[in-house]
Write an enzyme that holds these catalytic residues in place. Sequence first.
Site, short mmCIF file in Angstrom:
data_model
loop_
_atom_site.label_atom_id
_atom_site.label_comp_id
_atom_site.label_asym_id
_atom_site.label_seq_id
_atom_site.Cartn_x
_atom_site.Cartn_y
_atom_site.Cartn_z
N ARG A 137 0.82 -1.20 0.00
CA ARG A 137 0.00 0.00 0.00
C ARG A 137 0.86 1.26 0.00
O ARG A 137 0.56 2.24 -0.65
CB ARG A 137 -0.91 -0.01 1.23
N TYR A 138 1.93 1.23 0.79
CA TYR A 138 2.80 2.40 0.91
C TYR A 138 4.03 2.16 0.03
O TYR A 138 4.52 1.04 -0.07
CB TYR A 138 3.23 2.58 2.36
N ARG A 141 7.36 0.39 1.78
CA ARG A 141 7.31 -0.75 2.71
C ARG A 141 6.15 -1.66 2.34
O ARG A 141 5.18 -1.24 1.73
CB ARG A 141 7.20 -0.28 4.15
N CYS A 150 -2.93 -18.32 14.20
CA CYS A 150 -2.54 -17.58 15.40
C CYS A 150 -2.70 -18.51 16.60
O CYS A 150 -3.37 -19.54 16.50
CB CYS A 150 -3.45 -16.37 15.61
N CYS A 154 -8.41 -13.48 18.08
CA CYS A 154 -9.03 -12.31 18.68
C CYS A 154 -10.39 -12.12 18.01
O CYS A 154 -10.47 -12.10 16.78
CB CYS A 154 -8.17 -11.08 18.46
N CYS A 157 -10.73 -9.58 15.15
CA CYS A 157 -9.58 -9.57 14.24
C CYS A 157 -9.90 -8.94 12.89
O CYS A 157 -10.85 -9.34 12.22
CB CYS A 157 -9.10 -11.00 14.02
N ARG A 159 -8.34 -9.34 10.27
CA ARG A 159 -8.12 -10.33 9.19
C ARG A 159 -8.93 -11.59 9.42
O ARG A 159 -8.54 -12.68 9.00
CB ARG A 159 -6.63 -10.66 9.07
N ASP A 318 -11.62 -1.88 13.47
CA ASP A 318 -12.08 -1.92 12.08
C ASP A 318 -13.48 -2.54 12.00
O ASP A 318 -13.80 -3.47 12.74
CB ASP A 318 -11.11 -2.77 11.23
N ASP A 355 -7.84 3.04 10.21
CA ASP A 355 -7.46 2.49 8.91
C ASP A 355 -8.60 2.86 7.97
O ASP A 355 -9.73 2.38 8.15
CB ASP A 355 -7.27 0.97 9.01
N LYS A 362 -3.45 3.95 7.29
CA LYS A 362 -3.60 4.51 8.64
C LYS A 362 -3.72 6.04 8.59
O LYS A 362 -2.83 6.71 8.08
CB LYS A 362 -2.40 4.11 9.49
#
Length: 395
Positions: A137-138, A141, A150, A154, A157, A159, A318, A355, A362
């Site tokens: 996206r950037y 990076r 995981c 969570c 989450c 994702r 999110d 986001d 962000k």
Amino acid sequence: MNPAEIATKEEQAVENAAQPIVKPTPKENRVINFFNSTPLDWEDWRWQLRNRIRTKDVLSKLINLTPEEEKGIDGAGTKLTMSIPPYFASLIDPEDPQCPIRLQSVPQAFELETSPEEMADPCGEDKNSPVHGLVHRYPDRVLFLVNEMCAMYCRYCTRSRMVGDGNRTLSTATYKAALDYIRSNKKIRDVLISGGDPLTLSDNTLEFLIKSLKEIPHVEFVRIGTRIPVTLPQRVTLDLVRMLKKYSPIWMSIHFNHPKEITKRVKFACDLLADSGIPMGSQTVLLKGINDKPAVMKKLMHELLKIRVRPYYIYQCDPILGSKHFRTSVATGINIIEKLRGHTTGYAVPTYVIDGPGGGGKIPIMPDYILSKGDGKYTLRNFAGKEYTYYDPEI
Ligand SMILES: *Cc1c(COP(=O)(O)O)cnc(C)c1O
Ligand code: SF4
């Protein structure tokens, strides 16, 4: 215990493998006994992973489930599965349905309700993915999603569309394609390894990825995004930190949400990481009923500084499907920053970000400290509400 003392004890324990490195707490012992296991098993991260709590049947023997939780667990199988390492489960208050550890790890019936503003992929990661596993996206990076597993899932989450168990570690061919993409894009100077949780991979796989990245001349450093030092701190072994140290500089972003998560085992893991020269930052998701009170958030930030983790981001939660019960107003987040900035150590103040839904990246959100501006004159207020004027230099 001072770190030197811990290290010596650890080395002894590793040598004769006879005594646990960190003595279990009474709460941990309760779960160790439940599993008919031993303090040495408890320190073995593979044992913890193998014995993750995945069913209502097992969890109901450890905590008094509410009807909402039972319904949530029944429905979760079809979406984001439940998975709680025994260590993390030992932090749950068995009697309090509002326990912050419990709210993050045990599904609730609310998860099955969706609101119009919610999306499966709110950060628009899939559409910014040039090859499988990479989000670019950037310009300078890239986010490298190296697996889909995981230790603990969570419930909020971002994702949740892709994380989960099953045999979904990426193939060698996928890794190779992602590495080729990074190799051929000279602008990429920073690679953020995330997932899933990259620390569920073996040391060997992780080392293969880090080494391959560090061999690319334009990659200046690697970062690891993980929640494992919190949900399964036993994963941070001497072997792991020795391996990571070889590839310095490596930065680590650790997902922390509540002061209750910072136990002596977590401190031990963070000491090993910090002593190996790995700078750590925290990422926190703002969650209703968990950390949306300024006092709770301030306490978390203070506890993080004590274990050498620098608060980095607070994320607005999110809008993933079924997340309404976790999301607060934006004003709640702004008020938290207002109550931190100036009122406590500057290092304890992270950046609050949203986001941008749909793939905006962000976006920082701040209380407004500029009351008015114009003609090179700024009227400002400070943390205590007093007004000051600043003049630009005359041209
Ligand atoms: C968060 C994120 C990054 C890293 O952002 P920083 O602000 O540099 O920490 C990079 N790529 C994607 C897609 C991200 O979501
Ligand atoms: S550790 Fe990260 S990727 Fe895994 S479930 Fe939690 S928020 Fe999602």
